[in-house]
Structures are given as C-alpha cells and as structure tokens.
Scaffold this motif. Sequence first.
Motif, mmCIF file in Angstrom:
data_model
loop_
_atom_site.group_PDB
_atom_site.id
_atom_site.type_symbol
_atom_site.label_atom_id
_atom_site.label_comp_id
_atom_site.label_asym_id
_atom_site.label_seq_id
_atom_site.Cartn_x
_atom_site.Cartn_y
_atom_site.Cartn_z
ATOM 1 N N MET A 134 -5.317 -31.218 -9.794
ATOM 2 C CA MET A 134 -4.915 -29.894 -9.348
ATOM 3 C C MET A 134 -4.556 -29.916 -7.876
ATOM 4 O O MET A 134 -5.111 -30.699 -7.102
ATOM 5 C CB MET A 134 -6.059 -28.877 -9.521
ATOM 6 C CG MET A 134 -6.482 -28.612 -10.928
ATOM 7 S SD MET A 134 -7.738 -27.298 -10.995
ATOM 8 C CE MET A 134 -9.171 -28.153 -10.313
ATOM 9 N N GLY A 135 -3.644 -29.013 -7.510
ATOM 10 C CA GLY A 135 -3.383 -28.770 -6.112
ATOM 11 C C GLY A 135 -4.214 -27.594 -5.635
ATOM 12 O O GLY A 135 -5.005 -27.020 -6.392
ATOM 13 N N PRO A 136 -4.047 -27.195 -4.384
ATOM 14 C CA PRO A 136 -4.863 -26.117 -3.816
ATOM 15 C C PRO A 136 -4.782 -24.796 -4.574
ATOM 16 O O PRO A 136 -5.803 -24.134 -4.788
ATOM 17 C CB PRO A 136 -4.314 -25.977 -2.392
ATOM 18 C CG PRO A 136 -3.767 -27.333 -2.070
ATOM 19 C CD PRO A 136 -3.197 -27.829 -3.356
ATOM 20 N N ASP A 137 -3.584 -24.387 -4.985
ATOM 21 C CA ASP A 137 -3.443 -23.087 -5.637
ATOM 22 C C ASP A 137 -4.127 -23.078 -7.004
ATOM 23 O O ASP A 137 -4.818 -22.125 -7.361
ATOM 24 C CB ASP A 137 -1.963 -22.727 -5.773
ATOM 25 C CG ASP A 137 -1.749 -21.266 -6.147
ATOM 26 O OD1 ASP A 137 -2.472 -20.408 -5.601
ATOM 27 O OD2 ASP A 137 -0.874 -20.989 -6.971
ATOM 28 N N GLU A 138 -3.924 -24.166 -7.772
ATOM 29 C CA GLU A 138 -4.546 -24.239 -9.093
ATOM 30 C C GLU A 138 -6.073 -24.316 -8.975
ATOM 31 O O GLU A 138 -6.796 -23.730 -9.780
ATOM 32 C CB GLU A 138 -4.024 -25.452 -9.864
ATOM 33 C CG GLU A 138 -2.565 -25.354 -10.265
ATOM 34 C CD GLU A 138 -1.637 -25.903 -9.201
ATOM 35 O OE1 GLU A 138 -2.101 -26.177 -8.063
ATOM 36 O OE2 GLU A 138 -0.443 -26.055 -9.498
ATOM 37 N N ALA A 139 -6.560 -25.035 -7.967
ATOM 38 C CA ALA A 139 -8.010 -25.135 -7.780
ATOM 39 C C ALA A 139 -8.615 -23.780 -7.433
ATOM 40 O O ALA A 139 -9.710 -23.441 -7.884
ATOM 41 C CB ALA A 139 -8.327 -26.161 -6.691
ATOM 42 N N ALA A 140 -7.869 -23.003 -6.632
ATOM 43 C CA ALA A 140 -8.347 -21.660 -6.294
ATOM 44 C C ALA A 140 -8.401 -20.787 -7.547
ATOM 45 O O ALA A 140 -9.348 -20.020 -7.749
ATOM 46 C CB ALA A 140 -7.441 -21.033 -5.243
ATOM 47 N N TYR A 141 -7.391 -20.899 -8.396
ATOM 48 C CA TYR A 141 -7.386 -20.124 -9.641
ATOM 49 C C TYR A 141 -8.536 -20.563 -10.545
ATOM 50 O O TYR A 141 -9.162 -19.744 -11.231
ATOM 51 C CB TYR A 141 -6.055 -20.282 -10.368
ATOM 52 C CG TYR A 141 -5.919 -19.364 -11.562
ATOM 53 C CD1 TYR A 141 -5.598 -18.025 -11.389
ATOM 54 C CD2 TYR A 141 -6.145 -19.833 -12.850
ATOM 55 C CE1 TYR A 141 -5.491 -17.172 -12.483
ATOM 56 C CE2 TYR A 141 -6.045 -18.990 -13.941
ATOM 57 C CZ TYR A 141 -5.713 -17.656 -13.748
ATOM 58 O OH TYR A 141 -5.618 -16.814 -14.829
#
Length: 225
Positions: free
Chosen positions: A166-173
């Motif tokens: 995952m990248g940052p945005d997906e990890a935040a989601y």
Amino acid sequence: METTWFGHSNFRIAHEGTTILIDPFFIGNPAAPISHKEIEAVDLILVTHDHTDHVGQSLELAVRHDAEVVAIFDVIQSLIPQGLPESLGVGMNIGGTIERCGVKIKMVQAAHSAANGSATGFILTFGDGRCIYYSGDTGLFGDMALFAEFHDIDTAFLPIGDRFTMGPDEAAYACSLLKCNKVVPMHWGTWPILTKNLESFEAALTERAPGTEIVRVEIGKTAEF
C-alpha cells in the motif's frame, strides 16, 4: 508496551514479560541500527512471509535464543531443512489462532506474494486485552473491516512504502476500516524506491481516518504505548 523499530518492517514488541520479534531483517537492511547478533533476548519470532526482507535472520535468532518461530506452515517446512529444530517451528494457517507466552496470535490474510505458502499478517491479543494488528506486506483489501468486527484494535502496523505494498493514501483508508486508535507506519524509506517521508501519510490520515493517531517510532529507539 514497548516497541522498537529496527528499520523496514523489523520490530521488537515487549509487553507483560514477553519479547516478540516480527520480520527480523537485519543483514542487508540499510536502516538497521544494530546487528542481529546484538539482540539479547527474544521469546517469540513471527514471520509474515518468506521474502528475504522479512524472514531475515529468523533462523539464526531462533536457534541462538531457543525461540519459537511462528509462520505459515509452508514457511516453517522450508526452514526446518535449513536448520530450524522442529520443536521451534510453529506452523499455522490463515484464520487460525494459537496462544504462546500468554499472547493470542491470529494469522490473517495479506494481499501480497510469497515463495512458499501465502503472505500473512498477525493480530496479537495480550493478556490485558491490548490488541495489535501487524499487516505484513499488503495491498489494501476491504476485508480489513472484518478484523474490526472481531477485534478491538488498539494499534495497527501498516506499510506505506508503495510499489510493493500500500501507499500512504491506501494505508490511511485501511485505518478507517480497522478503526484502530493508533497506527505505526512501516516499510518506508528503506530504499529510494519506497515512500521517503511521512508527510503524505499524515495528510491522508487527517482526511481518511482523523480518529487514528500516527505514532512516530524512530529507528533504533523504543517507544512506549
């Protein structure tokens, strides 16, 4: 609970008298602040999958410290011919739960590849009820929401490096699905091809999961939760 980050996805968690190493990758890890030979004590070693940057020095540490290795069955079977005593190999599979040193260890799926078996994550529940989700290498998947249905997750350890996870945005989601109180970002900054800092993750977390607090664990330092 004390957590020490040795770079990449290599963590030591100490709580209630038990010391756990997860994905102990030291040799070849440019971020590792110490050698695996400097690890003084470990009770359990958890391995999410058998890529070199995760299985790391599990075998050497297990033999030196007489510590059990918990991993998917296929990985344990691959380590035994390499010298892991059968008595120290604890094979399990996705969906199963075992208890070691007073810690309930549940193996869960991860969206990633592996040479043997499947990539996995772990949900750890300690005697005082504290619960940790360690995702291992993974992409985002919607069934993370089911983990929150069955577990009250205090802290999630999630990769944010992109390219291989995952990248940052997906990890935040993912934090919004997991409903975790805190998140420890991992698998970033080790090499130039991975996410280099936490700024984009912090921004995404504010938007996607404002109720989740980011925990900045410095490499080689011990953080107390």
